[in-house]
Design an enzyme around this catalytic site. Structure first.
Site, PDB file in Angstrom:
ATOM      1  N   LYS A 222      32.811  -8.609  48.295  1.00 41.33           N
ATOM      2  CA  LYS A 222      32.194  -9.841  47.826  1.00 41.33           C
ATOM      3  C   LYS A 222      30.771  -9.547  47.384  1.00 41.33           C
ATOM      4  O   LYS A 222      30.054  -8.783  48.057  1.00 41.33           O
ATOM      5  CB  LYS A 222      32.189 -10.887  48.946  1.00 41.33           C
ATOM      6  CG  LYS A 222      33.586 -11.252  49.433  1.00 41.33           C
ATOM      7  CD  LYS A 222      34.354 -12.033  48.389  1.00 41.33           C
ATOM      8  CE  LYS A 222      35.720 -12.456  48.917  1.00 41.33           C
ATOM      9  NZ  LYS A 222      36.436 -13.320  47.945  1.00 41.33           N
ATOM     10  N   ASP A 250      33.791  -9.306  43.681  1.00 39.47           N
ATOM     11  CA  ASP A 250      34.198 -10.710  43.569  1.00 39.47           C
ATOM     12  C   ASP A 250      32.982 -11.605  43.782  1.00 39.47           C
ATOM     13  O   ASP A 250      32.395 -11.604  44.856  1.00 39.47           O
ATOM     14  CB  ASP A 250      35.265 -10.986  44.636  1.00 39.47           C
ATOM     15  CG  ASP A 250      35.819 -12.402  44.581  1.00 39.47           C
ATOM     16  OD1 ASP A 250      35.322 -13.220  43.782  1.00 39.47           O
ATOM     17  OD2 ASP A 250      36.763 -12.691  45.348  1.00 39.47           O
ATOM     18  N   GLU A 276      35.481 -10.258  39.621  1.00 42.36           N
ATOM     19  CA  GLU A 276      36.376 -11.404  39.832  1.00 42.36           C
ATOM     20  C   GLU A 276      35.558 -12.686  39.919  1.00 42.36           C
ATOM     21  O   GLU A 276      34.486 -12.701  40.531  1.00 42.36           O
ATOM     22  CB  GLU A 276      37.139 -11.171  41.143  1.00 42.36           C
ATOM     23  CG  GLU A 276      38.071 -12.284  41.542  1.00 42.36           C
ATOM     24  CD  GLU A 276      38.933 -11.871  42.726  1.00 42.36           C
ATOM     25  OE1 GLU A 276      39.208 -10.660  42.883  1.00 42.36           O
ATOM     26  OE2 GLU A 276      39.323 -12.759  43.515  1.00 42.36           O
ATOM     27  N   GLU A 303      42.247 -17.722  40.992  1.00 44.50           N
ATOM     28  CA  GLU A 303      42.548 -18.424  42.242  1.00 44.50           C
ATOM     29  C   GLU A 303      42.140 -19.892  42.194  1.00 44.50           C
ATOM     30  O   GLU A 303      42.689 -20.706  42.927  1.00 44.50           O
ATOM     31  CB  GLU A 303      41.909 -17.728  43.439  1.00 44.50           C
ATOM     32  CG  GLU A 303      40.415 -17.895  43.545  1.00 44.50           C
ATOM     33  CD  GLU A 303      39.821 -17.119  44.712  1.00 44.50           C
ATOM     34  OE1 GLU A 303      39.651 -15.901  44.578  1.00 44.50           O
ATOM     35  OE2 GLU A 303      39.537 -17.725  45.754  1.00 44.50           O
ATOM     36  N   ASP A 326      47.766 -17.891  42.191  1.00 45.17           N
ATOM     37  CA  ASP A 326      47.652 -18.294  43.588  1.00 45.17           C
ATOM     38  C   ASP A 326      48.874 -19.160  43.879  1.00 45.17           C
ATOM     39  O   ASP A 326      49.220 -20.034  43.080  1.00 45.17           O
ATOM     40  CB  ASP A 326      46.355 -19.084  43.794  1.00 45.17           C
ATOM     41  CG  ASP A 326      46.181 -19.556  45.221  1.00 45.17           C
ATOM     42  OD1 ASP A 326      45.313 -19.004  45.921  1.00 45.17           O
ATOM     43  OD2 ASP A 326      46.907 -20.478  45.652  1.00 45.17           O
ATOM     44  N   HIS A 353      45.921 -13.593  43.877  1.00 44.83           N
ATOM     45  CA  HIS A 353      45.013 -13.948  44.955  1.00 44.83           C
ATOM     46  C   HIS A 353      45.822 -14.218  46.212  1.00 44.83           C
ATOM     47  O   HIS A 353      46.882 -14.845  46.152  1.00 44.83           O
ATOM     48  CB  HIS A 353      44.235 -15.218  44.588  1.00 44.83           C
ATOM     49  CG  HIS A 353      43.435 -15.783  45.715  1.00 44.83           C
ATOM     50  ND1 HIS A 353      43.753 -16.993  46.329  1.00 44.83           N
ATOM     51  CD2 HIS A 353      42.338 -15.325  46.338  1.00 44.83           C
ATOM     52  CE1 HIS A 353      42.858 -17.235  47.277  1.00 44.83           C
ATOM     53  NE2 HIS A 353      42.002 -16.245  47.307  1.00 44.83           N
TER      54      HIS A 353
END
Lengths: 448, 448
Positions: A222, A250, A276, A303, A326, A353
């Protein structure tokens, strides 16, 4: 059996106290309490089979999500269990087409996720009745029937039914062999477990090394809260895993368009594989700009993409390199079929996701169908894996050598243990009652 | 006064039985029951002032919408009334930014409309406390303060704060004169009352003729269910109003992209002024294709466009000729300020969507601000007018010679009569109790 009806739609607000561990923390979601607005379809068939599914949320508002599912009850109770399981697409279209409920979207947000939960519960029931897992139910279906499960409204300029049938027919070539390979080897996974924003550098390195030792060829970190932190963590992770393991990053929608380009390029030295959710999931043109600005780093999103119409445009605008479905955001299996077909037509790999509550359990079925009977390949395709909350599911995921094992139990793997449902019902379940009384403590990790 | 707090957030499910008249019927919404998920902010200021607003829905699901508003209660109760009225933008950002609730959108659907209702209630309260109507509160504000009311996240590639300030400064030039003209002449309106799909040809012609006699220079017809019907109704309406009155047509998202082009062109003989909602409100690229295919007929959309990010792209992609804001779809006055600024920058006229419950009452404030203190013009700009349900509002719209009269009462004109709230509360209000007992009858029209 033929006269069996759906007799009840139970809706349950289930919440897990994940915020206490910073599991799932990222630049936009510092303290999620992973939750499920859970639905159970019951019938009078007398066979003991129920359809289970859920919308995934991260805490507050799970009650709103549950209310939205309850608003669909009148559309479902009384339906023939046989008819609805033989053609979930008709129910899907009826739910999406309810003219009054449609105003609350259309086809987006709380109301659309509610439709997805109900539709997925029908697929769970249909697969249980058929005695097969959903991926196998899909791969065994005729191309024409599968093509009829898709709603082409608003996507016909990108995908016609005829094109869908052709793609699905082509997917049948060699599918028997791929099914055997899937059962033997599973489907590739990558892991996000090392990369939550709330983790220390040491924990990131330790978990990244463990991921590689466990057979994963890609991990995810992240990013997006602080550039200096991101550079430091990325450098540490790259040093830990070496040059050959892919590291995706992400940003969870943290940036504006220009900022996304700058920030991603500032990490380029450590060779991120994809960026992402660089910006708003609604910003199709913005993603296209980011993609042009950060190549060769790939752009991934999905997602939070709310329906097939937005995915269609992301593909038309050449805005993404990686499409992330997702299982619980859009209108269920039927709309995800549309999205998989769109991705197949445009030649963009799908890397779902997952994580949250049960998203790994569900979405593997869709990727496995895609491999066996649609695109026929796993090249550049991996399913996200997060080691959260699987213990609450009757048919939990298993990972072997960095691959998802193909599930064989009938259904969509979406059913939780009754004990978990009872304990984590909010606010009346045993955990939450004890919590309100001050009788629970922070624990170091579930399943980690 | 300075110590006053917001003490309560009341949420009420209000529904009107409009489906019995086919008022509001169109190709996607055959039988709407116009409804409001209504919110009242109360304070302990002792001045008797409350903030009223609502999300508009068309019946089923109004309870879900009400639950979403209730989910925001904890963010609002206890706030300083003075502080929140002095800076609604901070509350708006806090509501949009709630990391857990954000998962339910983000910034779309039920949860975002709930935020819009709460933010609009704050503006109602702020304007009442200031003793001015919202349009006047806005026009009297400093450009810098107004610019700070906008959230630039995800739109900075199209509009920076500096550009917003410059547009607002320019809007101040001559604003005093425009305010006087507005108070004297009102703001142009067009009427949709003749064109509901459920009406007979005779009724369409009769209402179209009356609209022209009443001073309207534009009417609107619903289309999209049956081409032969549309051609016949369009021919009859054109004959009734003559060549100089504009006739807009509205498909309410009925079509795919190619179908929208074909159908619109099939009506070209009768010179439709714009085609509204030709396809999915999410389909930015589709609208651009339709626009290229139907020129010189204009393309209009917006009543279901869920946030500023989508409006930004509709402008960037040159997908629309007419931008239709809605007072109760996006995140309230603050996000509509962003959208008005985007439209002003891109030079696209704003013709608001109205009708429903109270949408006319609210949205006139935004167009009047736009005229007086932003774009400075009403050229090619009209506010939709529908003669529905105004009798339930304390400060209802008035139309004189086809123009909206500028409201002068303090507030956002969003407050219903207590008697209306009480009678149409669902399911416990007097009307619905009587209805359940079989004691109500279909009536021919409200206000017609």
């Amino acid at each position: 059996m033929t006269a069996a009806r759906i007799t009840e739609v139970d809706v349950i607000d289930i919440r897990f106290p994940t915020s206490r561990e910073l599991d799932g923390s990222d630049a936009m979601n510092p303290d999620p309490d992973y939750s499920a607005a859970y639905v159970i379809l019951r019938t009078d068939a007398g066979d003991g089979l129920e359809g289970h599914a859920f919308a995934f949320t991260i805490g507050r508002g799970n009650d709103v999500q549950a209310a939205a599912i309850a608003a669909l009850r009148d559309h479902v109770v009384g339906l023939s269990a046989e008819a609805v399981c033989a053609d979930p697409g008709s129910l899907s279209r009826a739910l999406v087409g309810d003219s009054q409920l449609r105003w609350l979207g259309p086809e987006k947000g709380v109301m659309h996720m509610a439709i997805g939960a109900v539709v997925n519960a029908v697929w769970d029931l249909a697969a249980k009745r058929a005695g097969r897992p959903v991926w196998k139910l899909l791969t065994d279906s005729e191309p024409e029937w599968l093509a009829d499960q898709v709603d082409y409204r608003y996507i016909e300029d990108a995908l016609t039914r005829e094109e869908a049938v052709a793609l699905l027919r082509k997917g049948k070539d060699g599918s028997a062999g791929r099914e055997l390979r899937l059962l033997a080897n599973g489907y590739p996974a990558y892991t996000t477990s090392p990369g939550w924003l709330g983790y220390s550098d040491d924990k990131v390195v330790r978990l990244a090394e463990r991921a590689v030792a466990d057979g994963f060829t890609q991990i995810k970190l992240k990013v997006g809260a602080d550039l200096a932190d991101d550079v430091r963590r990325m450098r540490a992770a790259r040093a830990a895993v070496g040059p050959d393991v892919r590291i995706a990053v992400d940003a969870n929608q943290r940036w504006n368009v220009a900022e996304a380009v700058e920030w991603t390029n500032a990490l380029a030295e450590y060779a991120p594989y994809w960026i992402e959710e660089p910006t708003s999931p609604d910003d199709i043109l913005g993603h296209a700009t980011v993609r042009r600005g950060v190549a060769p780093v790939k752009v991934a999103t999905g997602e939070h993409v709310h329906n097939r119409v937005v995915f269609k445009q992301l593909l038309q605008a050449e805005a993404i390199d990686v499409l992330q479905i997702d299982a619980a955001r859009v209108g269920g299996v039927n709309e995800n079929l549309a999205i998989l077909l769109l991705a197949a037509k445009y030649g963009v790999p799908v890397c779902p996701h997952a994580g949250g509550v049960g998203l790994c359990e569900l979405v593997r079925h869709l990727s496995m169908f895609d491999y066996v009977a649609l695109t026929g390949t796993t090249e550049d395709r991996l399913i996200e894996y997060v080691d959260h909350l699987h213990e609450h599911f009757k048919d939990p995921v298993a990972i072997v050598n960095g691959h998802y094992v193909a599930p064989t139990a009938p259904g969509f793997s979406s059913e939780m243990h009754a004990t978990s449902i009872e304990a984590y019902r909010h606010p009346g379940g045993a955990f939450w009652v004890a919590d309100a009384a001050g009788l629970t403590e922070p624990r170091e990790g579930t399943n980690r």
